[in-house]
Design a protein around this motif. Structure first.
Motif, mmCIF file in Angstrom:
data_model
loop_
_atom_site.group_PDB
_atom_site.id
_atom_site.type_symbol
_atom_site.label_atom_id
_atom_site.label_comp_id
_atom_site.label_asym_id
_atom_site.label_seq_id
_atom_site.Cartn_x
_atom_site.Cartn_y
_atom_site.Cartn_z
ATOM 1 N N GLY A 99 0.787 -1.232 0.000
ATOM 2 C CA GLY A 99 0.000 0.000 0.000
ATOM 3 C C GLY A 99 0.815 1.275 0.000
ATOM 4 N N GLN A 100 2.110 1.181 -0.266
ATOM 5 C CA GLN A 100 2.943 2.374 -0.272
ATOM 6 C C GLN A 100 2.819 3.144 -1.592
ATOM 7 O OE1 GLN A 100 7.049 2.018 0.820
ATOM 8 N NE2 GLN A 100 6.637 0.795 2.660
ATOM 9 N N ARG A 101 3.126 4.414 -1.513
ATOM 10 C CA ARG A 101 3.385 5.220 -2.707
ATOM 11 C C ARG A 101 4.903 5.237 -2.894
ATOM 12 N NH1 ARG A 101 -0.207 8.461 0.323
ATOM 13 N NH2 ARG A 101 -2.273 8.779 -0.653
ATOM 14 N N VAL A 102 5.364 4.835 -4.065
ATOM 15 C CA VAL A 102 6.795 4.808 -4.354
ATOM 16 C C VAL A 102 7.078 5.779 -5.493
ATOM 17 C CG1 VAL A 102 8.767 3.407 -5.078
ATOM 18 C CG2 VAL A 102 7.001 2.406 -3.611
ATOM 19 N N ALA A 103 8.015 6.686 -5.260
ATOM 20 C CA ALA A 103 8.442 7.610 -6.317
ATOM 21 C C ALA A 103 9.800 7.170 -6.823
ATOM 22 C CB ALA A 103 8.514 9.035 -5.784
ATOM 23 N N TYR A 104 9.972 7.155 -8.138
ATOM 24 C CA TYR A 104 11.282 6.826 -8.714
ATOM 25 C C TYR A 104 11.837 8.054 -9.423
ATOM 26 C CZ TYR A 104 15.129 4.988 -11.351
ATOM 27 O OH TYR A 104 16.394 4.812 -11.854
ATOM 28 N N VAL A 105 13.102 8.391 -9.125
ATOM 29 C CA VAL A 105 13.789 9.485 -9.814
ATOM 30 C C VAL A 105 15.162 8.992 -10.269
ATOM 31 C CG1 VAL A 105 12.626 11.294 -8.492
ATOM 32 C CG2 VAL A 105 14.817 10.419 -7.701
ATOM 33 N N SER A 106 15.609 9.486 -11.409
ATOM 34 C CA SER A 106 16.980 9.230 -11.854
ATOM 35 C C SER A 106 17.845 10.393 -11.376
ATOM 36 C CB SER A 106 17.033 9.076 -13.377
ATOM 37 O OG SER A 106 16.579 10.252 -14.019
ATOM 38 N N ASP A 107 19.112 10.391 -11.738
ATOM 39 C CA ASP A 107 19.994 11.469 -11.268
ATOM 40 C C ASP A 107 19.561 12.829 -11.801
ATOM 41 O OD1 ASP A 107 21.478 9.732 -9.803
ATOM 42 O OD2 ASP A 107 23.174 9.630 -11.176
ATOM 43 N N SER A 114 16.965 7.698 -21.021
ATOM 44 C CA SER A 114 18.330 7.210 -21.178
ATOM 45 C C SER A 114 18.818 6.604 -19.866
ATOM 46 C CB SER A 114 19.255 8.352 -21.607
ATOM 47 O OG SER A 114 20.589 7.896 -21.730
ATOM 48 N N ASP A 115 18.275 7.114 -18.762
ATOM 49 C CA ASP A 115 18.636 6.614 -17.437
ATOM 50 C C ASP A 115 17.829 5.353 -17.115
ATOM 51 O OD1 ASP A 115 20.276 8.842 -17.108
ATOM 52 O OD2 ASP A 115 18.594 10.045 -16.402
ATOM 53 N N PRO A 116 18.179 4.663 -16.014
ATOM 54 C CA PRO A 116 17.387 3.498 -15.590
ATOM 55 C C PRO A 116 15.943 3.879 -15.277
ATOM 56 C CG PRO A 116 19.507 3.558 -14.458
ATOM 57 C CD PRO A 116 19.367 4.870 -15.172
ATOM 58 N N GLY A 117 15.109 2.883 -15.185
ATOM 59 C CA GLY A 117 13.706 3.102 -14.854
ATOM 60 C C GLY A 117 12.752 2.347 -15.763
ATOM 61 N N ALA A 118 13.173 2.053 -16.992
ATOM 62 C CA ALA A 118 12.282 1.384 -17.943
ATOM 63 C C ALA A 118 11.944 -0.029 -17.481
ATOM 64 C CB ALA A 118 12.927 1.356 -19.327
ATOM 65 N N ARG A 119 12.950 -0.758 -17.013
ATOM 66 C CA ARG A 119 12.707 -2.130 -16.553
ATOM 67 C C ARG A 119 11.834 -2.128 -15.304
ATOM 68 N NH1 ARG A 119 17.801 -6.065 -15.869
ATOM 69 N NH2 ARG A 119 17.916 -5.510 -18.088
ATOM 70 N N LEU A 120 12.070 -1.153 -14.430
ATOM 71 C CA LEU A 120 11.264 -1.035 -13.216
ATOM 72 C C LEU A 120 9.801 -0.803 -13.571
ATOM 73 C CD1 LEU A 120 10.863 -0.674 -10.150
ATOM 74 C CD2 LEU A 120 11.515 1.736 -10.451
ATOM 75 N N ALA A 121 9.532 0.156 -14.455
ATOM 76 C CA ALA A 121 8.153 0.457 -14.847
ATOM 77 C C ALA A 121 7.493 -0.755 -15.500
ATOM 78 C CB ALA A 121 8.135 1.658 -15.803
ATOM 79 N N TRP A 122 8.251 -1.488 -16.307
ATOM 80 C CA TRP A 122 7.703 -2.670 -16.983
ATOM 81 C C TRP A 122 7.323 -3.751 -15.984
ATOM 82 C CZ3 TRP A 122 5.787 -4.240 -21.443
ATOM 83 C CH2 TRP A 122 5.698 -5.617 -21.689
ATOM 84 N N GLN A 123 8.210 -4.005 -15.004
ATOM 85 C CA GLN A 123 7.937 -5.054 -14.038
ATOM 86 C C GLN A 123 6.773 -4.687 -13.124
ATOM 87 O OE1 GLN A 123 12.557 -6.293 -13.393
ATOM 88 N NE2 GLN A 123 11.065 -7.504 -12.295
ATOM 89 N N VAL A 124 6.673 -3.411 -12.779
ATOM 90 C CA VAL A 124 5.552 -2.971 -11.942
ATOM 91 C C VAL A 124 4.239 -3.144 -12.694
ATOM 92 C CG1 VAL A 124 4.479 -0.948 -10.876
ATOM 93 C CG2 VAL A 124 6.907 -1.422 -10.492
#
Length: 305
Positions: A99-107, A114-124
């Motif tokens: 039930g958490q809200r998780v925010a993802y930010v790159s540098d 170009s930064d990470p995050g695509a795989r994370l969004a896909w798996q979620v």
């Protein structure tokens, strides 16, 4: 807290607190690429609201959030970068199910471009959970918006990103770039920009817009022929420093004089405004509108001379 952002954080809460920010959701948050004032009010609110801050570099992101007056406890931070993205995504999913809200930010900038995050969004998403994007700064769209184009229409663009670091592979990649007629966006680090400029010299007179330190104090944007890019970099010692984005402009299409297209354009231009004549000519002939537009301008100039 940076006093410049005292009112910004208050304004962020006032502007967005009434909006729905569902729990069990991953928020992909764009952050500034240099100028701290480029953060959005919505991003400030969500970053302060979230239960977990997943980020590429926890130390970098802690410094960024503290500049806005947002301070998170150690338990709220989770490192998610290119080396652990697949594994860390499972921890993000566990927290979302709780039930958490998780925010993802790159540098910096918009994650997953170009930064990470695509795989994370896909798996979620694959886990049946919601992903909400918070748009904002991006070196790609920033430079594209300032580079312009001589054509009245656009055939879109291709995002290339970083070319290979090895010389042979980079030369092959530049050859692929040279064969792509559309606008392309490249990224490069300061320690490799001179090597990239040398390689891009093979594109000859094709225009390249280079953006250095975009949105920062020493920002520079210049458009030169690809063959002159190395010379431009050497024009000032500061020009090889900073982060770089480059736009390789679309390959101009040239129509031969005296063709059937000339006759068609002349007839249409007698009855229609230039842009409308070009649009109709493109629909009839199947030729690219930008090439027809350039030819129509040449015909109009020849008539007025």
């Amino acid at each position: 807290m940076n006093t410049n952002f005292d009112t910004a954080l208050s304004a962020a809460h006032a502007a967005t607190a009434a909006q729905n920010h569902p729990t069990g959701t991953l928020y992909v948050v764009a952050t500034p690429i240099g100028n701290l004032a480029d953060i959005s009010l919505r991003a400030l609110h969500v970053l302060s609201l979230c239960d977990t801050l997943a980020c590429e570099d926890t130390r970098h992101s802690q410094t960024l959030l503290r500049a806005y007056g947002i301070d998170k406890q150690a338990s709220h931070w989770l490192a998610v970068h290119q080396h652990n993205e697949a594994e860390a995504a499972q921890e993000v999913i566990r927290r979302l199910h709780a039930g958490q809200r998780v925010a993802y930010v790159s540098d910096a900038g918009t994650p997953a471009v170009s930064d990470p995050g695509a795989r994370l969004a896909w798996q979620v998403q694959s886990a049946g959970l919601r992903v909400i994007p918070l748009p904002g700064a991006s070196s790609v769209t920033s430079l594209l918006s300032a580079s312009g184009t001589p054509a009245p229409d656009s055939s879109g663009f291709v995002f290339v990103g970083f070319l290979p670091s090895k010389a042979t592979e980079r030369s092959h990649a530049v050859e692929v770039v040279s064969q792509e007629p559309r606008t392309q966006v490249l990224l490069e680090a300061p320690h490799r920009i001179e090597a990239l400029a040398t390689a891009l010299g093979a594109l000859g007179a094709r225009h390249v817009t280079i953006g250095r330190e975009l949105t920062k104090q020493f920002e520079e944007i210049a458009t030169v022929a690809a063959q002159d890019l190395s010379t431009w970099l050497q024009g000032h010692p500061q020009r090889t420093r900073g982060e770089f984005a480059l736009v390789v402009h679309a390959q101009p299409q040239v129509l031969a004089a005296g063709s059937d297209n000339d006759r068609l354009l002349k007839i249409l231009m007698q009855e229609l405004p230039l842009k409308t004549a070009v649009k109709v000519a493109a629909e009839i002939s199947g030729e690219a509108k930008n090439a027809l537009y350039d030819r129509a301008l040449a015909l109009k100039q020849a008539t007025s001379d």
